[in-house]
Design an enzyme around this catalytic site. Structure first.
Site, PDB file in Angstrom:
ATOM      1  N   GLY A 163       0.840  -1.197   0.000  1.00 53.69           N
ATOM      2  CA  GLY A 163       0.000   0.000   0.000  1.00 53.69           C
ATOM      3  C   GLY A 163       0.870   1.240   0.000  1.00 53.69           C
TER       4      GLY A 163
ATOM      5  CG  HIS B 179     -18.708  11.679   5.140  1.00 53.49           C
ATOM      6  ND1 HIS B 179     -19.396  12.844   4.887  1.00 53.49           N
ATOM      7  CD2 HIS B 179     -17.429  12.052   5.407  1.00 53.49           C
ATOM      8  CE1 HIS B 179     -18.558  13.877   4.982  1.00 53.49           C
ATOM      9  NE2 HIS B 179     -17.359  13.421   5.301  1.00 53.49           N
TER      10      HIS B 179
ATOM     11  CB  SER C 225     -14.988  18.375   1.655  1.00 54.02           C
ATOM     12  OG  SER C 225     -14.342  18.749   2.854  1.00 54.02           O
TER      13      SER C 225
ATOM     14  NE  ARG D  70     -16.381  13.095   8.650  1.00 55.99           N
ATOM     15  CZ  ARG D  70     -15.272  12.803   7.996  1.00 55.99           C
ATOM     16  NH1 ARG D  70     -14.843  11.549   7.934  1.00 55.99           N
ATOM     17  NH2 ARG D  70     -14.579  13.753   7.398  1.00 55.99           N
TER      18      ARG D  70
ATOM     19  CG  HIS E  60     -16.056   8.596   4.360  1.00 52.58           C
ATOM     20  ND1 HIS E  60     -15.540   8.841   3.115  1.00 52.58           N
ATOM     21  CD2 HIS E  60     -15.291   9.324   5.229  1.00 52.58           C
ATOM     22  CE1 HIS E  60     -14.520   9.674   3.215  1.00 52.58           C
ATOM     23  NE2 HIS E  60     -14.338   9.971   4.489  1.00 52.58           N
TER      24      HIS E  60
ATOM     25  CD  GLU F  38     -10.019   3.646   5.882  1.00 49.84           C
ATOM     26  OE1 GLU F  38     -11.246   3.421   5.883  1.00 49.84           O
ATOM     27  OE2 GLU F  38      -9.453   4.263   4.960  1.00 49.84           O
TER      28      GLU F  38
ATOM     29  NE  ARG G 154     -11.599   9.021   9.332  1.00 51.58           N
ATOM     30  CZ  ARG G 154     -11.845  10.091   8.581  1.00 51.58           C
ATOM     31  NH1 ARG G 154     -11.472  11.291   8.983  1.00 51.58           N
ATOM     32  NH2 ARG G 154     -12.485   9.978   7.432  1.00 51.58           N
TER      33      ARG G 154
END
Length: 671
Positions: A41, A267, A285, A338, A430, A454, A464
């Site tokens: 990654g 989200h 956003s 959120r 999300h 993550e 989060r």
């Protein structure tokens, strides 16, 4: 010793990380050049780790399935990155960031890890500025900040709506320097399909070259997994379509515990689903909530008229609008966390106040901000009695400077001008707070196998806070892992090169080849997407924004049946040689079909509501918090860490008890 030894250092919270760095073993520079590290990654967590480890002198191999590290999903992050530098002078501090993160995660994260994250956050900004990341600046030249959900300060550094892209380019430039020096050997268009254990230690991986189809063996003294989250188990999410759980899941099958899989973030600020044709969702956003006000019509007749096209939102007066977040949560208003904002939007839409054709959308309105900024601009220009048109023109320019690319993206997708009519938004999957269990050193329950960003579970608890994903990825990669991995590698200075000609590599390669052959041998009744969409609907309907025992029990059985059908009847065209994207997808979906069942199993056993995990049976029944999530600290104040035992239904639960010595456990309130 328990396999869930978190290795948290002794001593006061604010001194743990410094003392730990001073006491752990190191590898001297002459020995680092003899040690190999694999990083899987190359987003922010992996890219920053690879560049830093190579700079220190280790030999690094990087793996990513994209054609370039620049295409990692980190590039999609829009709003910003948190850091406790208190440039605004509004009362921020390391402790405040630590407190907000633990509280925002609904008290389900490890204190020591979160404090370390807050402690190193300021260093990230300095590092990225030195790399040339073009953060927004105030008139005086200082870096600018804005606020995000769940906090009462402005600590988010940003580069318009493309912060992730700019940060990733900084990490990529640092990687390129090491590639040029020969310290990083990149393997792009390669996918990790297994981790190889030798004497219980991670000593390499099996990877598939996605261009030639060749199965390759790669050895190292340690393996770092920085492969992001698993939100695509829901099929529709804001993640890149290639984002998957495969690397983490292969490590899980080899002995790495998987922690809190049910902790998934919804989200609140995404473009709503428009139909069955969609393959992903688009995030708007959270920074937009700084200036956008969220509302639905007060009267259900008005909502119905808007859905039927008989009314426009601009025709409703202020008195006819329900700014429900401002009404329900006056202290935080539109900037509640959120999970709170998402549930509130769902509640309004479920009650019939949704504003698009499907009834699953609310408005995000910038009219007030445009006029406010416009009046402010007119005052600074010393314009007497400006017209409404001029005020609007000034205000729209200010909004364009702050969010222009986001507004442009919205207009391209929805074909509506958000400067003139409110945006429509609705919650979507999300981020995943769950991931591989790691100790304070970021090591999994497999020796020598580390997880960062993550891909691990460690910092965000059950929810989060906005702008904390970039912070964690870069903190882990630049400032945590390079220290802690040395403590482990100090025992390998005499080991010498790791050979791939061993029975362990042979067995792992055979397993990978056999699994590919099995995927190719399905009867061919249904496509991979057919199964992925079916899984996604089960997950969204029964493991989504709200969950209950009956639905979760049904999901476990339905996913098991779907997995059985998948292996018998999936259609994977072509061959395993050369490029075959359907084969790539099939492998990833097969892992999602196992993870999905463990996800539901984890959600079923956690009979409480906390953060993004909302159990309908666990709701406040009275008082000021009536209707809000009801946490159960007496029975569930722990991390759920699952050990692989074959079928997901047989996974064994291990618990890491969470200890709070520096923060008082109390009901979250944003009212």
């Amino acid at each position: 010793m328990s396999r869930l030894d978190s290795k948290i250092p002794e001593g006061p919270l604010a001194e743990k990380w410094t003392k730990h760095k001073n006491s752990i073993d190191l590898v001297n520079p002459a020995n680092k050049r003899n040690i190999d590290v694999i990083v899987v990654g190359t987003g922010l967590a992996g890219g920053s780790a690879a560049a830093t480890l190579a700079e220190l002198g280790y030999n690094v191999k990087t793996f990513c399935y994209q054609d370039s590290p620049r295409r990692a999903h980190s590039i999609a992050a829009q709003g910003g990155i948190n850091a406790a530098k208190n440039y605004q002078g509004d009362g921020d501090s390391t402790y405040r960031l630590f407190y907000d993160t633990v509280k925002g995660g609904d008290y389900r994260s490890r204190e020591a890890n979160v404090y370390r994250l807050a402690e190193v956050s300021g260093n990230i900004i300095d590092q990225c500025v030195a790399q040339g990341v073009p953060f927004a600046r105030e008139y005086g030249g200082l870096l600018d900040n804005r606020s995000f959900g769940g906090v009462l300060v402005s600590r988010t550094f940003y580069a318009k709506g493309q912060t992730g892209q700019q940060l990733l380019l900084g990490a990529y430039a640092a990687m390129n320097r090491q590639i040029n020096r020969g310290k990083i050997k990149p393997f792009n268009r390669h996918e990790m399909l297994d981790v190889v254990l030798v004497d219980g230690k991670a000593r390499g991986i099996i990877a598939r070259d996605l261009v030639t189809g060749e199965i390759e063996r790669h050895a190292a003294h340690a393996v770092v997994l920085a492969t992001g989250g698993y939100g695509n188990v829901f099929f529709l999410s804001t993640n890149a379509m290639g984002s998957n759980v495969t690397a983490a899941w292969k490590a899980h099958r080899r002995g790495a515990f998987f922690a809190n899989p049910c902790f998934t973030q919804i989200h609140p600020t995404c473009i709503p689903v428009s139909g069955e044709h969609q393959s992903k969702l688009t995030l708007m956003s959270e920074s937009l909530r700084n200036d956008g006000r969220i509302w639905v019509p007060k009267k259900i007749e008005d909502a119905r008229a808007i859905r039927e096209g008989k009314k426009k939102p601009t025709q409703l007066s202020e008195e006819e609008r329900d700014y429900y977040l401002e009404r329900r949560y006056p202290a935080f208003g539109n900037l509640v966390p959120r999970d709170v904002a998402s549930r509130a939007a769902k509640e309004r839409c479920d009650a019939g106040f949704g504003v698009n054709k499907t009834g699953e959308a609310v408005y995000l309105d910038f009219e007030a901000a445009i006029m406010r900024y416009g009046r402010e601009k007119a005052l600074t220009e010393h314009i007497q009695d400006p017209s409404e048109e001029l005020i609007r023109e000034f205000g729209e320019k200010v909004i364009e400077n702050k969010y222009g690319n986001l507004f442009q993206m919205y207009e391209k997708i929805v074909d509506q001008n958000p400067y003139k009519t409110p945006m429509m938004i609705y919650p979507a999957v999300h981020y995943t707070m769950g991931g591989l269990w790691v100790d304070y050193n970021l090591q999994t329950t497999i020796e020598g196998c580390y997880a960062t960003g993550e891909a691990n579970y460690s910092d965000h608890g059950a929810n989060r806070l906005g702008a904390s994903a970039l912070m964690q990825g870069l903190a882990d990669g630049y400032f945590v892992l390079p220290y802690t991995i040395g403590d482990y590698l100090s025992n390998d200075i005499r080991t010498g090169p790791i050979s791939t000609n061993t029975p362990e590599f042979e067995e792992a390669e055979k397993n990978v080849t056999h699994r590919i052959e099995k995927l190719m041998s399905g009867s061919g009744k249904h496509s991979v997407d057919h199964y992925h969409k079916k899984l996604g609907k089960i997950m969204w309907n029964k493991c989504g924004m709200s969950r209950n025992a009956q639905g979760l029990s049904e999901a476990i059985e339905e996913i098991a049946q779907l997995r059985k059908d998948f292996w018998a009847n999936v259609k994977v065209p072509g061959t395993s040689k050369g490029v075959n994207q359907e084969l790539e997808k099939a492998g990833r979906v097969s892992d999602f079909l196992e993870l999905g069942e463990l996800f539901a199993k984890d959600a079923l056993q956690r009979a409480e509501s906390c953060g993004g995990h909302f159990r309908e049976e666990s709701v406040e029944q009275s008082g000021e918090q009536k209707g809000e999530a009801l946490r159960d600290d007496e029975n569930f104040k722990y991390v759920s860490a699952w050990e692989y035992k074959g079928e997901p239904k047989d996974a064994a639960l291990h618990k890491e008890d969470l200890v709070f010595k520096n923060i008082e456990l109390k009901t979250r309130s944003y009212k």
